[in-house]
Design a protein around this motif. Structure first.
Motif, mmCIF file in Angstrom:
data_model
loop_
_atom_site.group_PDB
_atom_site.id
_atom_site.type_symbol
_atom_site.label_atom_id
_atom_site.label_comp_id
_atom_site.label_asym_id
_atom_site.label_seq_id
_atom_site.Cartn_x
_atom_site.Cartn_y
_atom_site.Cartn_z
ATOM 1 N N GLN A 243 40.742 27.824 117.187
ATOM 2 C CA GLN A 243 39.496 27.666 117.952
ATOM 3 C C GLN A 243 38.763 26.385 117.571
ATOM 4 O O GLN A 243 38.240 25.672 118.433
ATOM 5 N N GLU A 244 38.735 26.102 116.288
ATOM 6 C CA GLU A 244 37.987 24.922 115.851
ATOM 7 C C GLU A 244 38.712 23.624 116.192
ATOM 8 O O GLU A 244 38.084 22.582 116.372
ATOM 9 N N ASP B 109 40.138 23.213 118.967
ATOM 10 C CA ASP B 109 39.687 23.033 120.344
ATOM 11 C C ASP B 109 38.246 22.495 120.389
ATOM 12 O O ASP B 109 37.928 21.614 121.187
ATOM 13 N N VAL B 110 37.394 23.035 119.507
ATOM 14 C CA VAL B 110 36.000 22.561 119.454
ATOM 15 C C VAL B 110 35.970 21.083 119.063
ATOM 16 O O VAL B 110 35.289 20.273 119.695
ATOM 17 N N TYR C 263 40.634 31.008 113.610
ATOM 18 C CA TYR C 263 39.551 30.044 113.380
ATOM 19 C C TYR C 263 40.067 28.614 113.488
ATOM 20 O O TYR C 263 39.419 27.750 114.076
#
Lengths: 425, 435
Positions: free
Chosen positions: B144-145, B147-148, B141
């Motif tokens: 991924q976050e 990257d977001v 998480y």
């Protein structure tokens, strides 16, 4: 009083005008709109007075909207400002809507709205001056990648239908607009029988109807026949499978669309189709779907990923997409997941759960006067009563949704639009 | 004592939970929804901004009892499409983590279960019971976050309207915390890992000031008892720094940036010397409305209507930092002309050259929008939060009364303090026209 605790009042006047009032007693504000069923797609029509068949420059409905604020005495903005009221207007593909939002002096405000929308006043000088302002508005949209990716998708989906043209037209097309054509458009489309008034907020319905009645009686306009609008014959195929452009952006923007071939009707049937397709999109691509989860974890999409279906009588399309690092891969994944769901069918539990969400979202909308008024009018112009929404939603069956799924998502009617970043210099 | 006036209902009663969290409640049947918000306050500082920004992104991915986004979304759909989210807001030199959930009052959906309790269950779990692996957030998480968040920070570039505003503030407030973007910076992302982020989270949750708001048809006493139970954890609150207001301008700056664009974007940043909490702030609100607060304003009338230079031209205030910003979209070769016209409007107000019509319309327009704000749950809460941050708790009715009492002289007085600091212009690349 209906299920969601709202009461709607209605009156029709002799000249064909209809008015609706939805009182919200404990709100401070009154939000009122006066809307005509006349948008950017109505670019060819028969002038009722002369029978002349007329093709007008792109962007004229929006141009007319700007010029309506001009009055013989000056600008009507100033009159609203004296009352402390904010007034505005917007034009889309199928309608033009004038509005105010006020917390006092309701009667004066409503009279002002009626008066200015019913008073066309265009001079050569002011029309020329407006071209400068609208040119800047169009330039602003040229730099808006989300708007550009959408425009290009519609250009890819449609061969001829005017929905493929920008609502505001182009910097070139608006140069051709003149006083005479503006009056012809006004006189055709701003007849009361083509218009609707919707008022919501802290008001008494009787008071609203009285003010309108008094105003309209003075005008004493003769009735007008149905307006003849001319749209080009549009094939069911897509115009181009894809359109790619480059803009000053940090990452590509991608939009995939399907063109609806099942068109030609409005009313409750259209409402049903629109809700069904939006349910399908939510079940397949929504945040609770395995597809969304997979694409998110692969870094292909984030919260800004979106989708929607818009249905009008003569056209309809859905859009799916957002910013992505890899448009090609995202396209493949979306196509694959549609193929998969077409083979396996929908999951009934997901379908019922998403129906619940739609009901909640609809009710939630009634906390916003803007939502109530703007949705009401958008449905009204399509012969839909917004309060049929909960019942229509309830009646959509799992089987119907599955049928619609196979019929609508036909890859022969799919196109994609991509905005790529410009190379670094 | 505060009394409700007319249909306005922006009055919150404040209670303090056992561990010091502030609870603001307002019971009203005006809305069909019940809105619950939690705000965690943080100093806006380079060393913590990116980590703080990442927290809501990671937390909303999953918690102990709701371990992934899909489960959370399904749960929300079952609650008749309850809205839930977490994000970052910036007010002055404060960075605030916001969590919210909005549920539809069950009397309209026919829901049988207790939707508020179900909503609160998720709300609490996301904030207080994050999904962990040992003494770290779930690693996937966090990665991924990160990257977001990187993408979101970089996407500001796509939005030229806001880009030109943000860049003006950055140049203007170089060296001040206010120049930090609310989502932090891409360069600071690399050093964040699931372990150091989790220990940072534990510090934030146990020591940063926290406010919870509840607005809707609820029993205030019951809600207090519920939240006191749900949010009972050890905390020791630290004091936050106050936003620093710079009043003087050493030298006016002009900054130009070039991109492949079709429209020039002009931003002008000013130091007003006045902020929310000051006596003359309400006069500044009226000043701003006269200058660029709508169609009645000098900017709209002169830049748009008289000269056809722009489609939009407005001014707005940053009320906690004492800044004012003017923004308009213009042709590339009209930048000098536009600046001249803007400067003339500012001189005119300073010299008292504004009509009764401009003055009265501006006050009425302000009052109208304040009253309208009271029709929106999120606006009611946001306005109240502005007050809390600046050390005042006042209702919308009180703000209206103070705007009402502003005189022309007050406006002229406040105008004397306003100083242009930075002009920012987003120009086109000289390489010529784009196709």
């Amino acid at each position: 009083m209906n299920q969601i605790g709202e009461n709607l009042f209605y009156q029709k006047f002799d000249n064909g005008l209809k008015a609706f009032v939805l009182p919200k007693k404990n709100f401070n504000k009154v939000y009122a709109i006066y809307s005509t069923k006349y948008g950017s797609i109505d670019s060819e029509f028969v002038v009722p007075a002369t029978g002349e068949r007329l093709k007008v420059p792109e962007g004229i409905a929006h141009f007319l909207e700007h010029k309506m604020f001009e009055m013989p005495y000056g600008n009507v903005f100033d009159k609203f400002a004296e009352l402390g009221t904010s007034s505005n207007a917007y034009t889309n593909y199928t309608s033009t809507t004038y509005l105010f939002s006020a917390t006092s002096a309701f009667e004066e405000n409503l009279k002002l709205l009626l008066e200015f929308v019913e008073t066309p006043y265009f001079t050569k000088e002011s029309v020329e001056k407006e071209k400068g302002i609208i040119t800047q508005e169009l330039r602003m949209y040229e730099d808006d990648p989300e708007w550009q990716v959408m425009l290009n998708l519609l250009r890819a989906l449609y061969h001829k239908h005017p929905v493929r043209e920008d609502i505001g037209g182009t910097v070139d097309s608006i140069q051709k607009i003149d006083v005479d054509t503006l009056y012809k458009c006004y006189n055709t489309f701003y007849h009361p029988s083509n218009m609707v008034i919707f008022v919501t907020g802290a008001v008494e319905p009787d008071q609203v109807f009285e003010i309108i009645m008094e105003h309209e009686e003075k005008k004493n306009l003769p009735p007008q026949d149905e307006i003849i609008r001319i749209y080009p014959e549009e094939p069911n195929t897509v115009n181009m499978p894809h359109i790619d452009v480059k803009l000053s952006v940090s990452r590509p923007l991608f939009l995939l669309g399907f063109k609806d071939a099942d068109v030609g009707y409005d009313g409750t049937e259209l409402l049903k189709k629109e809700i069904t397709l939006n349910l399908l999109l939510e079940v397949i691509f929504g945040k609770s779907s395995p597809v969304y989860e997979k694409l998110y974890e692969e870094g292909l999409i984030d919260d800004r990923f979106g989708f929607s279906y818009e249905g009008q009588r003569d056209y309809g399309f859905c859009t799916i997409g957002g910013e992505t690092k890899d448009p090609g891969k995202l396209k493949d994944e979306l196509v694959n997941s549609l193929n998969e769901v077409k083979v396996k069918g929908l999951n009934e539990e997901d379908f019922e759960r998403v129906k619940k969400k739609f009901l909640g979202d609809f009710i939630q909308g009634f906390d916003s006067l803007e939502f109530i008024a703007n949705s009401f009018v958008s449905y009204y112009h399509r012969n839909i009563n917004i309060f049929d929404f909960p019942e229509t939603l309830k009646r959509i069956t799992f089987e119907e949704a599955n049928c619609r799924l196979y019929e609508f998502f036909d890859f022969n009617r799919m196109a994609v639009s991509t905005v790529y970043p410009k190379e670094k210099e | 004592m505060q009394e409700e006036v007319g249909g306005l209902s922006s009055v919150f009663s404040r209670r303090i939970l056992d561990n010091g969290i502030n609870l603001y409640t307002c019971s009203t049947d005006k809305f069909k929804t019940i809105t619950i918000c939690a705000f965690i306050h943080q100093n806006l500082e380079k060393s913590t901004a990116t980590k703080t920004a990442l927290l809501p992104f990671v937390l909303k991915r999953g918690s102990l009892n709701f371990p992934n986004s899909r489960l959370i979304s399904r749960y929300l759909e079952e609650l008749y499409g309850a809205d839930f989210g977490a994000d970052i807001i910036k007010k002055g030199e404060r960075q605030i983590i916001q969590f919210f959930i909005e549920v539809v009052n069950p009397k309209y959906t026919g829901a049988e279960n207790n939707i508020i309790d179900e909503g609160l269950r998720l709300f609490k779990d996301i904030i207080l019971n994050p999904l962990t692996e040992g003494s770290a957030f779930k690693k996937d998480y966090v990665e991924q976050e990160k990257d977001v968040l990187r993408r979101i920070i970089e996407a500001l570039f796509n939005d030229k309207f806001n880009y030109a505003i943000e860049r003006c503030f950055q140049e203007m407030c170089k060296g001040e915390p206010f120049s930090i973007y609310k989502y932090g910076s891409v360069t600071d992302l690399s050093e964040i890992g699931s372990e150091n982020l989790y220990s940072f989270y534990k510090t934030v949750i146990s020591s940063n000031p926290m406010d919870i708001f509840v607005l809707g048809e609820v029993d205030e006493e019951q809600i207090y008892v519920k939240l006191n139970g749900l949010f009972s954890f050890e905390r020791k609150e630290k004091e936050l720094a106050k936003t620093i207001m710079v009043k003087e301008v050493e030298q006016e700056k002009f900054v130009e940036e070039k991109q492949d664009v079709n429209q020039g974007k002009l931003s002008m940043g000013f130091r007003t010397g006045t902020r929310y909490g000051d006596e003359d702030f309400y006069a500044l609100m009226v000043y701003n409305s006269i200058l660029g607060g709508g169609p009645h304003s000098k900017l709209f009338q002169n830049v748009r209507e008289k000269e056809s230079l722009a489609y939009y031209a407005f001014s707005r205030l940053e009320k906690s930092k004492g800044l004012m910003l003017i923004s308009c979209g213009i042709d590339f070769d009209k930048v000098e002309k536009t600046i001249d016209i803007v400067k003339k409007q500012i001189r005119d107000i300073k010299e008292g050259l504004f009509s009764d019509y401009e003055f009265e319309s501006s006050k009425k327009s302000l009052i109208n929008s304040l009253k309208e704000a009271a029709d929106s749950p999120s606006m009611i809460i946001s306005l109240y939060l502005d007050g809390i941050i600046n050390g005042i708790e006042e209702s919308i009715e009180e703000i209206i009364a103070k705007v009402q009492s502003v005189t022309k002289e007050d406006v002229v007085n406040v105008a004397q303090k306003i100083k242009l600091d930075t002009v920012y212009f987003l120009n086109k690349n000289s390489r010529g026209e784009s196709l």
